[in-house]
Scaffold this active site. Structure first.
Site, PDB file in Angstrom:
ATOM      1  N   ASP A  43       9.173   2.702   1.506  1.00  0.00           N
ATOM      2  CA  ASP A  43       7.979   3.407   1.958  1.00  0.00           C
ATOM      3  C   ASP A  43       7.867   3.175   3.457  1.00  0.00           C
ATOM      4  O   ASP A  43       7.432   2.119   3.904  1.00  0.00           O
ATOM      5  CB  ASP A  43       6.741   2.886   1.213  1.00  0.00           C
ATOM      6  CG  ASP A  43       5.479   3.651   1.622  1.00  0.00           C
ATOM      7  OD1 ASP A  43       5.504   4.334   2.670  1.00  0.00           O
ATOM      8  OD2 ASP A  43       4.465   3.546   0.909  1.00  0.00           O
ATOM      9  N   LYS A  87       2.631  10.028   8.065  1.00  0.00           N
ATOM     10  CA  LYS A  87       1.848   9.584   9.220  1.00  0.00           C
ATOM     11  C   LYS A  87       2.321  10.182  10.556  1.00  0.00           C
ATOM     12  O   LYS A  87       1.893  11.256  10.902  1.00  0.00           O
ATOM     13  CB  LYS A  87       1.763   8.052   9.237  1.00  0.00           C
ATOM     14  CG  LYS A  87       0.855   7.538   8.100  1.00  0.00           C
ATOM     15  CD  LYS A  87       0.183   6.220   8.400  1.00  0.00           C
ATOM     16  CE  LYS A  87      -0.999   5.962   7.499  1.00  0.00           C
ATOM     17  NZ  LYS A  87      -0.690   5.301   6.223  1.00  0.00           N
ATOM     18  N   PHE A 116       0.864  -1.191   0.000  1.00  0.00           N
ATOM     19  CA  PHE A 116       0.000   0.000   0.000  1.00  0.00           C
ATOM     20  C   PHE A 116       0.892   1.228   0.000  1.00  0.00           C
ATOM     21  O   PHE A 116       1.724   1.406   0.884  1.00  0.00           O
ATOM     22  CB  PHE A 116      -0.923   0.026   1.220  1.00  0.00           C
ATOM     23  CG  PHE A 116      -1.817   1.235   1.226  1.00  0.00           C
ATOM     24  CD1 PHE A 116      -2.881   1.330   0.344  1.00  0.00           C
ATOM     25  CD2 PHE A 116      -1.576   2.300   2.084  1.00  0.00           C
ATOM     26  CE1 PHE A 116      -3.706   2.452   0.316  1.00  0.00           C
ATOM     27  CE2 PHE A 116      -2.396   3.430   2.068  1.00  0.00           C
ATOM     28  CZ  PHE A 116      -3.458   3.504   1.185  1.00  0.00           C
TER      29      PHE A 116
HETATM   30  C1  LIG Z   1      -0.907   5.564   4.765  1.00  0.00           C
HETATM   31  C2  LIG Z   1       0.151   5.122   3.828  1.00  0.00           C
HETATM   32  C3  LIG Z   1       0.417   5.824   2.639  1.00  0.00           C
HETATM   33  C4  LIG Z   1      -0.426   6.975   2.159  1.00  0.00           C
HETATM   34  O1  LIG Z   1      -0.428   8.051   3.031  1.00  0.00           O
HETATM   35  P1  LIG Z   1      -1.535   9.199   2.851  1.00  0.00           P
HETATM   36  O2  LIG Z   1      -1.129  10.236   3.837  1.00  0.00           O
HETATM   37  O3  LIG Z   1      -2.859   8.565   3.136  1.00  0.00           O
HETATM   38  O4  LIG Z   1      -1.465   9.662   1.450  1.00  0.00           O
HETATM   39  C5  LIG Z   1       1.486   5.402   1.863  1.00  0.00           C
HETATM   40  N1  LIG Z   1       2.230   4.338   2.223  1.00  0.00           N
HETATM   41  C6  LIG Z   1       2.002   3.638   3.352  1.00  0.00           C
HETATM   42  C7  LIG Z   1       2.888   2.499   3.708  1.00  0.00           C
HETATM   43  C8  LIG Z   1       0.935   3.995   4.183  1.00  0.00           C
HETATM   44  O5  LIG Z   1       0.687   3.283   5.279  1.00  0.00           O
END
Ligand SMILES: *Cc1c(COP(=O)(O)O)cnc(C)c1O
Length: 396
Positions: free
Chosen positions: A215, A244, A130
């Protein structure tokens, strides 16, 4: 009109929080919830943390936004602090995780372009990944539920199996730019990369002149017990997307890179109107003030160990329900033998405990990083109470 004013893309539950106090959320009627979801790993300092609140209040009254056309003492200060505490030499600030991922993808492509290899434009990504909801980010996952109906997607991604090093290496070709991977997959179900997998990807990058792009939007910023998760793998990334927890609830993201990896990101190649605004910088500074204090990460590790072992002790009492605990630090997953969404709803509605569902029928446990032993005990008590009376649906 049947279409709600708020575009109905979320299956919102009945909880309507209006206030937060530390590790608790309070609803419209005064209902209290133990918040072990933390805005999906965002509220790392809990709710209403005095230092973060005060920093935002003061900065809002001083200067909220200026254009990136002007010099940014606030941005320079926070970027320098992140650089001093990470692998990175340079930072681009965004307003969200997906934007940080977008910047990471652009930085990786532009690196090979700057090196005279524009054909190296394809990132190898992993199943159950994700990366956010922009077109670039949904193109970087092969999860159909996020992609269906949004074609044409962005070319330049290939998909391998998470934790299968051989499979990933087999995809490397003349067009490969690098790997984009979460050290701990969050949404996918708290799937932890193995040491050999991440180290193997790093080694392949060194051998083939590729970039390792991590990520760490969810697993970074203290969540696993170190500022970034990759520190625990002995792996040096080239580019990292962060967000986050980075500003404790204020919208902020960041793309971190080494000087070499960022070589293509010259004047005019990227931008953001809000990115790195003084208010976001103040929130980011306040989070680091707290996180870099002696003992902060020790608490994450200690509470993570405690929560994990308590969960492991609880499982045998309900082995018809639970399969295993996985994760690192305070990024934990409890794998169910039935639908995890339904169990999350049960904990929330009947036991005042907030958790988050994820892939593979995993319940994500993502408390604020400032929890103490009493919160671990309360969560385990609520979870045990919830499990004791829970009846999975026959067709789960
Ligand atoms: C939440 C998340 C995103 C996206 O972040 P947003 O602030 O919702 O755009 C990208 N990568 C990972 C691993 C995430 O958990």
């Amino acid at each position: 009109m049947s279409m709600p004013a708020l575009m109905p893309v979320y299956p919102r539950c009945e909880v309507r929080p209006v206030r937060g106090e530390g590790v608790y959320l309070i609803g419209e009627q005064g209902e209290r919830y133990l918040d072990f979801a933390a805005g999906i790993a965002v509220n790392c300092l809990g709710h209403g943390h005095p230092h973060l609140t005060q920093a935002i209040q003061q900065q809002a009254a001083t200067l909220m936004h200026v254009s990136n056309l002007y010099g940014s003492p606030q941005g320079e200060a926070l970027a320098q602090r992140i650089v001093a505490n990470s692998f990175a030499d340079t930072v681009f600030f965004t307003n969200s995780g997906a934007e940080a991922v977008e910047c990471a993808i652009k930085t990786a492509r532009r690196y090979h372009f700057a090196n005279g290899n524009p054909q190296r434009n394809t990132l190898i990504t992993f199943n159950m990944a994700f990366h956010g909801r922009t077109l670039g980010a949904i193109s970087a996952t092969n999860q159909a539920k996020m992609r269906d109906g949004f074609e044409p997607l962005l070319p330049g991604f290939e998909y391998a199996t998470f934790n299968d090093l051989e499979g990933a290496l087999a995809l490397i070709g003349d067009h490969t730019a690098g790997f984009l991977v979460e050290p701990v997959q969050g949404e996918g179900g708290i799937r932890v990369a193995s040491q050999e997998f991440l180290q193997g990807l790093r080694k392949a990058c060194d051998e083939h002149g590729l970039l390792l792009v991590l990520d760490e939007v969810q697993c970074g910023y203290g969540r696993t017990g170190t500022l970034f998760a990759h520190e625990q793998y002995g792996v040096r990334p080239d580019i990292v997307a962060s967000a986050k927890g980075i500003a404790g609830g204020f919208p902020l993201g960041a793309c971190l890179a080494t000087e070499d990896a960022a070589k293509g990101m010259v004047f005019g190649t990227h931008g953001s109107t809000y990115g790195g605004n003084p208010l976001a910088m103040a929130a980011g500074e306040a989070v680091l003030d707290v996180m870099l204090e002696d003992g902060f990460f020790d608490n994450v590790k200690a509470m993570g160990d405690r929560l994990r072992s308590s969960l492991e002790q609880m499982i045998p009492n309900f082995d018809h329900l639970f399969e295993e605990v996985r994760g690192m630090g305070l990024m934990l997953g409890l794998k169910l033998k039935s639908d995890s969404r339904r169990f999350v709803a049960h904990c929330r509605d009947n036991h005042g405990l907030l958790l988050v569902a994820a892939g593979e029928n995993v319940v994500r446990i993502l408390p604020p990083l400032v929890i103490g032993e009493e919160h671990v005990a309360e969560a385990i008590e609520k979870l045990s109470d919830a499990a004791r009376v829970y009846v999975p649906e026959a067709d789960d």
